[in-house]
Design an enzyme around this catalytic site. Structure first.
Site, PDB file in Angstrom:
ATOM      1  N   GLY A  60      -5.761  -2.351 105.957  1.00 14.10           N
ATOM      2  CA  GLY A  60      -6.418  -1.583 107.295  1.00 14.10           C
ATOM      3  C   GLY A  60      -5.398  -0.420 107.252  1.00 14.10           C
ATOM      4  N   GLN A  61      -4.298  -0.382 106.205  1.00 14.69           N
ATOM      5  CA  GLN A  61      -3.104   0.873 106.366  1.00 14.69           C
ATOM      6  C   GLN A  61      -3.846   1.982 105.867  1.00 14.69           C
ATOM      7  OE1 GLN A  61       0.135   0.291 103.572  1.00 14.69           O
ATOM      8  NE2 GLN A  61       0.153  -1.684 104.671  1.00 14.69           N
ATOM      9  N   GLY A  62      -3.422   3.190 107.360  1.00 15.90           N
ATOM     10  CA  GLY A  62      -3.626   5.014 107.075  1.00 15.90           C
ATOM     11  C   GLY A  62      -4.285   5.029 105.553  1.00 15.90           C
TER      12      GLY A  62
ATOM     13  N   TYR B 135      -5.246   4.068 103.131  1.00 14.29           N
ATOM     14  CA  TYR B 135      -5.860   3.508 102.406  1.00 14.29           C
ATOM     15  C   TYR B 135      -7.867   3.342 103.148  1.00 14.29           C
ATOM     16  CZ  TYR B 135      -1.965   1.484  99.692  1.00 14.29           C
ATOM     17  OH  TYR B 135      -1.121   1.140  99.458  1.00 14.29           O
TER      18      TYR B 135
END
Ligand SMILES: Nc1nc2c(ncn2[C@@H]2O[C@H](COP(=O)(O)OP(=O)(O)O)[C@@H](O)[C@H]2O)c(=O)[nH]1
Ligand SMILES: [Mg+2]
Lengths: 877, 189
Positions: B72-74, B76
């Site tokens: 969920g990191q920006g 990706y």
């Protein structure tokens, strides 16, 4: 019948490659199956193989295509099929450099590398490290460290090998893994131990002391892995080579002890290492050669090959050591492996007797067409050294070479042959006519421009001096009609040489040159016009200077001088005498042992010298105290002389740079004491009478380990005799400040004066003379009339060759027309010498030597300046 | 193989295999949630932030789920779309206590729903209002309002509050999804 079946087999063989006719678009289409919600592992494995096949065939994938395929592949992670998974890893690795956002698979790979499925782990590590950049590596560090010490060898090896590759980009990080790598070094597994040593050495290699420690420890530890020991041998050999007294090094003992190792691999590696050490003598080499001799009769082809290949090299440097193996090598001549046979024969050619040459050449001729170019070059090189050794055999060898020239072959191979023929011609006057004839034939059908140009140059130089120069004209003029511009230009220059040399050919060549003035290429036209004008003027001096004599200035220096001339606004004409001369490097004339492709690497102008001359002038312009003196063009830089022993506290060498009015002494000073900082370091000279010191440049600060240059500049005395024989005393003067050896910071601001006596600097006649070659010595001789002649009995030489060498060294003049070669057994000989005296005065000399109870010398010197001629005759004796 | 699978096999009932995409902001509990469904021996004891994605498999009833657990990191999030086309269900996880980032979550959800590979498909979307145990957690109703879920008209959707650590609420959600998938797949036949 037989033939037919072969053909059929070949065809069906091609058809049986299922990937033979793959189309990229079709394969990429098929790769969409990776996106299916239910994966068919067998089908996907096949498709992935095709993708990999295409990539390995060099098929170009665009970024979008690659990215799409890459993401499709990532979906295959849902399948647990082990074969497919390993293909996935390969796909990731292959596409990782083309596709975007490849880090998307980081977690999936991390999971596989730490997971329970052992089959995946090594491959996952390899794939992971290829997609990872330095910023991500930190997050993975602990997994990789764990993997290095993993109990599974293939996991540990994979992690080590990847660490090794990562050291180039993330060296600092990898250094933190040393303790894990150390642990892996103790592994029982042969590969892990080898890889661990590789990584450890890679981490340490910049630190010599650390490497020495590592090697000392390991040489005593009896590592189990033969691969690791082999690597250790390589590292140790490197250390031995760096040592002052290599043979006393304990590491040399280690290398020797490895000759008795139980593993053949290690034994070979040790033998190879010893043989390749820089300063070994036959005594050290012989045990290594004996080991290789045993390998020659090994049933394993790889060992035989390795042994004979190494012996082949030794045969160049230490032929007598290899002679002992001749019987074994003879047995290998008929080896079914052609590479082994070739190497055996060429080795024998290098070491064998003159009588065996004909037999060996016949043997090679029987299979030369079956071997690869690379080995053919080896054969050619062997022939070259043979020609130098046995000049009488040139007929056999030359006809063999010309047959080779007519065969198919690449540039390197053809160049090696032509080069060999050229060397033979240069070395052996008897072979000249045949050699030139072979080469002329060859350029009729030569697809390599460089080669054709070189041969045309040679024809221009040597052709006119043959008995019947006219026969070459046809060959040369054919080039003008048939070839590309560079070849045409070279042909035009060659024609001009003939015309300048042979008056009877002049009218015809003028007609040819006239035609060349219509050429479509600028260079060809320009040359033709220039030569036509020069030759039709009928002025001997002009043609001598511009056609027969080659350019004596260094091209680089000339270019630079012209550049700066154009920049300065001046009406004065350009003076070519201010341009540094190109030194004739002695190796250009030496019968070098050929390396493949020597034609390409050997420049027409010697490369090293001009660079040196130009770069010192740059240095001068950066030092205000020197630049202010307006030294002008550099005439000559003499070779470096040590002024101290090499292991003293302060190591000083000096270099003499000769300018037309000045002598610049450059002192390279090195401080080898870590606990001393030197300041205001300068050299004080005992200036001899007549000389006048005009500048002293000191080194402001000289810390430990960073050498720097001090300078003294002297104006030359008017009296040439004083200038050409002087001894200058020198003392190094400086202020010492004691300092902390680790930081180099001085303990206090106070220092004390100290001095150190240096060896004297000698100035000789040869410092004022720059040797040059004259391609037409006789013509040049006629042009100068001022002459001095003197006769001497030489006390320091007993043979003619010895006397020739002494004279050349003493005068600094360069021998022309290879006259420094003294034919064996002759009791008299004449040497033609040429050079330029400081200030641009041309000098020519003829030295006649007669052997009679010692050597008598009659020296005739012609120079543009009477004083110079006198100086030279007066200083000999 | 469970007893049901054997029975289904005997009766000639085919097991269904579906791909679902698990998305949501980082730290919302996606990986923890999937870990809960895994069998005892394959559960990971420690959940680390996902880099890229992971594939997890689990069973519910006679449906085999292949879940793509996306990071969920920006950095990706823009890569989720590579996996839209071939999924038959979406699980969108929200950290109910992370009020500050509701707007971000809404933004990502809107982008997802408007994506050409998703917009016109009647694909079921399951929302987990996760971390319901945290004190500041908002209720499922409030979250549904905050994300504007009532605007979704062409897709069946469902929201349930959950605790991925204990597993509370997860079963309910997955059962709903299973039911929808049967329907969705049957309709497509
Ligand atoms: N209190 C609480 N913590 C949770 C819950 N679900 C996940 N967490 C924690 O939230 C953190 C992030 O979880 P993770 O699964 O890595 O989130 P992801 O980035 O969406 O995959 C972890 O420390 C989990 O332990 C939950 O329902 N309640
Ligand atoms: Mg996660």
């Amino acid at each position: 019948m037989n033939f037919k079946r072969d053909k059929k087999e070949e065809e069906s063989g091609e058809a049986s490659n299922p990937f033979g006719n793959l189309e990229k678009t079709t394969v990429l289409q098929e790769a969409r199956a990776f996106n299916d919600s239910v994966i068919n592992p067998r089908k996907c494995t096949m498709i992935l193989s095709k993708v990999l096949y295409l990539l390995n065939q060099g098929e170009v994938f665009g970024t979008t295509e690659a990215t799409e395929t890459f993401f499709a592949i990532t979906k295959l992670f849902q399948s647990k099929d082990p074969i497919l998974r390993r293909m996935v890893y390969l796909g990731i690795k292959e596409l990782s450099h083309i596709a975007e956002d490849v880090i998307i698979v980081t977690s999936s790979l991390t999971k596989d590398m730490t997971g329970k499925e052992d089959l995946y782990r090594g491959a996952a590590i390899r794939a992971l490290c290829t997609i990872t950049d330095a910023s991500m590596l930190q997050a993975l560090e602990r997994y990789l460290k764990q993997a290095i010490v993993d109990k599974l060898p293939h996991v540990s090896s994979a992690a080590l090998v990847r660490s090794y590759h990562l050291t180039s980009g993330s060296g600092e990080l990898i250094k933190r893994w040393v303790s894990e790598v150390q642990e892996a070094l103790n592994s029982d597994n042969v590969m892990v131990q080898y890889h661990a040593l590789g990584v450890l050495y890679h981490i340490r290699k910049a630190d010599r002391l650390a490497v020495t420690k590592l090697v000392s420890r390991l040489t005593k530890s009896h590592m189990k892995s033969p691969f690791a020991v082999s690597l250790l041998i390589r590292i140790a050999a490197k250390l031995v080579d760096e040592e002052e007294k290599p043979l006393d090094s304990p590491f040399f003992d280690f290398l020797e002890s490895c000759l008795r190792h139980k593993s053949e691999l290690v034994i070979f590696e040790a033998a190879h290492a010893i043989i390749n050490l820089k300063n070994v003598t036959a005594r050290e080499i012989n045990p290594a050669v004996s080991v290789l001799q045993l390998f020659c009769s090994s049933p394993k082809p790889a060992l035989r090959f390795a042994a004979v290949r190494t012996l082949n090299k030794v045969a160049i440097s230490h032929p007598t050591s290899v002679t002992n193996c001749n019987v074994d090598l003879e047995n290998l001549i008929t080896d079914s492996n052609r590479s082994i046979a070739t190497l055996a024969i060429t080795t024998l050619l290098k070491t064998g007797a003159e009588s065996s040459i004909d037999r060996l050449m016949k043997q090679i001729a029987s299979f030369v067409s079956e071997i690869s170019d690379e080995f053919k070059v080896v054969v050619v090189q062997a022939i070259k050294s043979l020609c130098l050794k046995f000049p009488r055999k040139h007929a056999t060898l030359m006809s063999f070479l010309s047959a080779l020239l007519r065969d198919e072959g690449g540039l390197d191979y053809k160049a090696a042959i032509a080069d060999t023929i050229i060397t033979i011609i240069e070395e052996n006057p008897e072979a000249k006519e045949t050699g030139l004839a072979h080469l002329s034939e060859f350029i009729e059908d030569c697809e390599h421009t460089v080669l054709a140009v070189r041969i045309l140059n040679l024809l221009g130089k040597e052709g006119p001096k043959t008995k019947q120069p006219s026969k070459y004209i046809r060959y040369i003029y054919n080039r003008v009609i048939l070839e590309q511009a560079p070849v045409r230009a070279a042909a035009v220059s060659a024609l001009a040489q003939f015309a300048a040399h042979c008056p009877n050919l002049l009218p015809n060549i003028l007609v040819l040159l006239m035609r060349c003035q219509m050429d479509s290429d600028d260079e060809v036209r320009d040359r033709a016009t220039l030569y036509f004008q020069l030759l039709s003027s009928g002025d001997r001096a002009l043609t001598n200077q511009f056609i027969l004599n080659n350019l004596q200035q260094s091209v680089l220096a000339l270019e630079k001088a012209l550049g700066s001339y154009l920049q300065g606004p001046t009406d004065a004409p350009f003076d070519i005498k201010t341009v540094a001369l190109a030194s004739v490097t002695s190796d250009e004339l030496k019968p070098t042992v050929a390396t493949p492709g020597i034609l390409k690497t050997k420049p027409a102008e010697p490369k090293k010298a001009p660079v040196k001359e130009v770069s010192f002038l740059d240095e001068v312009s950066n030092i205000p105290d020197l630049a202010r003196l307006q030294l002008g063009g550099l005439f000559k830089t003499c070779t470096k002389q040590p002024l101290t022993e090499s292991e003293t506290e302060y190591v000083v060498t000096s270099t003499k740079h000769v300018f037309s009015q000045h002598l610049v002494l450059q002192f390279h000073v090195q401080n080898t004491l870590p606990d001393q900082l030197l300041e205001n370091v300068k050299v004080q000279l005992d200036v001899p009478d007549g000389f006048r010191q005009v500048a002293v440049v000191a080194i402001p600060k000289l810390p430990y380990g960073t050498p720097a240059n001090a300078y003294c500049v002297l104006a030359w005395p008017e009296d040439l005799e004083v200038a050409s024989g002087a001894t200058i005393g020198a003392t190094l003067k400086f202020i010492v400040k004691d300092c902390d050896p680790d930081t180099g910071v001085p303990d206090s601001d106070e220092g004390y004066d100290d001095e150190y006596v240096l060896e004297d600097v000698d100035v000789n006649l040869s410092d004022h003379i720059f040797g040059v070659t004259r391609s037409n010595f006789a013509a040049a001789w006629e042009e100068i009339t001022t002459e001095r002649e003197e006769t001497y009995a030489l006390s320091n030489a007993n043979t003619i060759p010895e006397a020739v060498k002494n004279i050349v060294d003493f005068l600094g003049l360069h021998p022309c027309d290879r006259s420094d070669r003294v034919p064996e057994g002759k009791s008299s000989h004449a040497v033609a010498l040429a050079g330029v005296f400081r200030g641009g005065i041309e000098i020519l000399a003829r030295a006649k030597l007669v052997l009679s109870d010692g050597v008598n010398l009659q020296l005739t010197v012609r120079a543009q300046d009477e004083l110079v001629a006198e100086l030279i005759t007066a200083s000999v004796g | 193989m469970g007893i049901f699978d054997k029975l289904a096999g005997l009766l000639g009932l085919r097991r269904r295999e579906v791909n679902v995409l698990v998305v949501g902001l980082d730290n919302s509990g996606k990986s923890t949630l999937l870990n809960h469904f895994k069998s005892e021996e394959s559960k990971s004891s420690e959940i680390v932030p996902t880099i890229g994605f992971n594939v997890e498999k689990f069973q519910n009833k006679n449906v085999g789920f292949t879940a793509f657990d996306m990071s969920g990191q920006g950095r990706y999030r823009s890569l989720w779309e590579h996996y839209y086309r071939d999924c038959q269900g979406i699980i969108f996880v929200i950290d109910s206590s992370d009020k500050l980032r509701f707007v971000v979550a809404k933004d990502e959800l809107d982008t997802l729903l408007q994506h050409p590979d998703i917009a016109n498909r009647r694909i079921p979307v399951l929302f987990f209002a996760n971390k319901m145990d945290v004190k500041e957690a908002m209720s499922a109703v409030k979250i549904s309002a905050a994300l504007g879920l009532d605007r979704i008209s062409n897709k069946p959707w469902h929201i349930c509050a959950s605790n991925a650590i204990t597993g509370e609420g997860l079963q309910e959600g997955v059962e709903w999804l299973t039911g929808q998938i049967w329907e969705y797949v049957d309709r497509r036949r």
